[in-house]
Design an enzyme around this catalytic site. Structure first.
Site, mmCIF file in Angstrom:
data_model
loop_
_atom_site.group_PDB
_atom_site.id
_atom_site.type_symbol
_atom_site.label_atom_id
_atom_site.label_comp_id
_atom_site.label_asym_id
_atom_site.label_seq_id
_atom_site.Cartn_x
_atom_site.Cartn_y
_atom_site.Cartn_z
ATOM 1 N N SER A 13 0.837 -1.212 0.000
ATOM 2 C CA SER A 13 0.000 0.000 0.000
ATOM 3 C C SER A 13 0.869 1.259 0.000
ATOM 4 C CB SER A 13 -0.978 0.005 1.183
ATOM 5 O OG SER A 13 -0.318 0.319 2.378
ATOM 6 N N ASN A 14 2.001 1.216 0.666
ATOM 7 C CA ASN A 14 2.890 2.395 0.651
ATOM 8 C C ASN A 14 3.541 2.580 -0.713
ATOM 9 O OD1 ASN A 14 3.144 3.839 3.389
ATOM 10 N ND2 ASN A 14 3.041 1.658 3.918
ATOM 11 N N ARG A 87 13.225 -7.897 5.169
ATOM 12 C CA ARG A 87 14.549 -8.532 5.299
ATOM 13 C C ARG A 87 15.551 -7.464 5.707
ATOM 14 N NH1 ARG A 87 14.977 -13.714 5.062
ATOM 15 N NH2 ARG A 87 17.156 -13.373 4.610
ATOM 16 N N ILE A 89 18.885 -5.458 5.392
ATOM 17 C CA ILE A 89 19.750 -5.152 4.247
ATOM 18 C C ILE A 89 21.200 -5.436 4.662
ATOM 19 C CG2 ILE A 89 20.545 -3.301 2.706
ATOM 20 C CD1 ILE A 89 17.688 -4.135 2.098
ATOM 21 N N ASN A 103 14.087 3.819 4.920
ATOM 22 C CA ASN A 103 13.143 2.825 5.450
ATOM 23 C C ASN A 103 11.986 3.508 6.168
ATOM 24 O OD1 ASN A 103 12.174 0.203 6.185
ATOM 25 N ND2 ASN A 103 13.024 0.478 8.232
ATOM 26 N N HIS A 105 9.254 2.816 9.218
ATOM 27 C CA HIS A 105 9.003 1.923 10.358
ATOM 28 C C HIS A 105 7.768 2.408 11.118
ATOM 29 C CE1 HIS A 105 10.077 -1.160 13.242
ATOM 30 N NE2 HIS A 105 9.690 -0.313 14.175
#
Ligand code: GAR
Length: 191
Positions: A13-14, A87, A89, A103, A105
């Protein structure tokens, strides 16, 4: 023009919001490809909707990183955006994209980050700890899980008795309203 690749493992969705935001905008930031570690993830539907190439790699290929980096270099990708990519990185990819990986969060880092802290597990932990507030963090990725420089945070309240699903919805709203803009600003500021 800076080319970015979005990595995603889930619903996407992002990723969809980022594409919607940047689509036809000519802002100097272009999503050139999507990358996943799952063949069944919703992100494949997003790729179809926006006619963006998508490539799936095995988890082991993300860990070693060489194949992934080779593709990103071939496509002249400058920035990686992790939009629900679950995962860690590892060094090969990190080394080639130093301070060029963003990222998202779903908590106010440094709280509720680290291994195993993703999606609903984050919201569950926040509710169990009776936190009065939660939010989102957008940060650069370094070798420590969820510990890179924070670029942006936004908060929301956590009401007594709020369920994981209700909090997840509130957080998703914040993500969709801020993540695309912060990506655009960060990438443009580096040009
Ligand atoms: C988002 O809530 C994002 O914050 C979270 O995964 C979800 C992906 O949703 N990321 C993490 O928990 C990273 N540790 P989406 O697939 O619908 O964009």
């Amino acid at each position: 023009m800076s080319k970015i690749a979005i990595f995603a493992s889930g619903e996407g969705s992002n990723a969809r919001e980022i594409l919607r935001f940047l689509d036809n905008k000519n802002s100097g930031v272009h999503v050139s490809m999507l990358i996943s570690n799952k063949t069944s993830a919703g992100i494949h539907k997003v790729a179809e909707e926006y006619s963006i190439p998508i490539q799936t790699f095995l988890n082991a290929e993300f860990t070693s990183g060489e194949k992934v980096v080779a593709l990103l270099e071939e496509k002249e990708i400058e920035w990686i955006v992790l939009a629900g990519f679950l995962r860690k990185i590892e060094t090969t990819i990190l080394g080639k994209f130093e301070n060029k990986i963003i990222n998202l969060h779903p908590s106010l880092l440094p709280k509720y980050g680290g291994k195993g802290m993703y999606g609903r597990y984050v919201h569950q932990a926040v509710i169990e700890a009776q936190e009065p507030e939660s939010g989102i963090s957008i940060h650069l990725v370094n070798s420590e899980f969820d510990k890179g420089e924070i670029l942006f945070q936004a908060k929301c309240s956590v009401k007594k008795g709020q369920t994981v699903e209700e909090l997840a919805k509130k957080i998703q709203k914040l993500e969709h309203s801020f993540f695309p803009k912060v990506i655009e600003e960060t990438v443009l500021a580096s040009q």
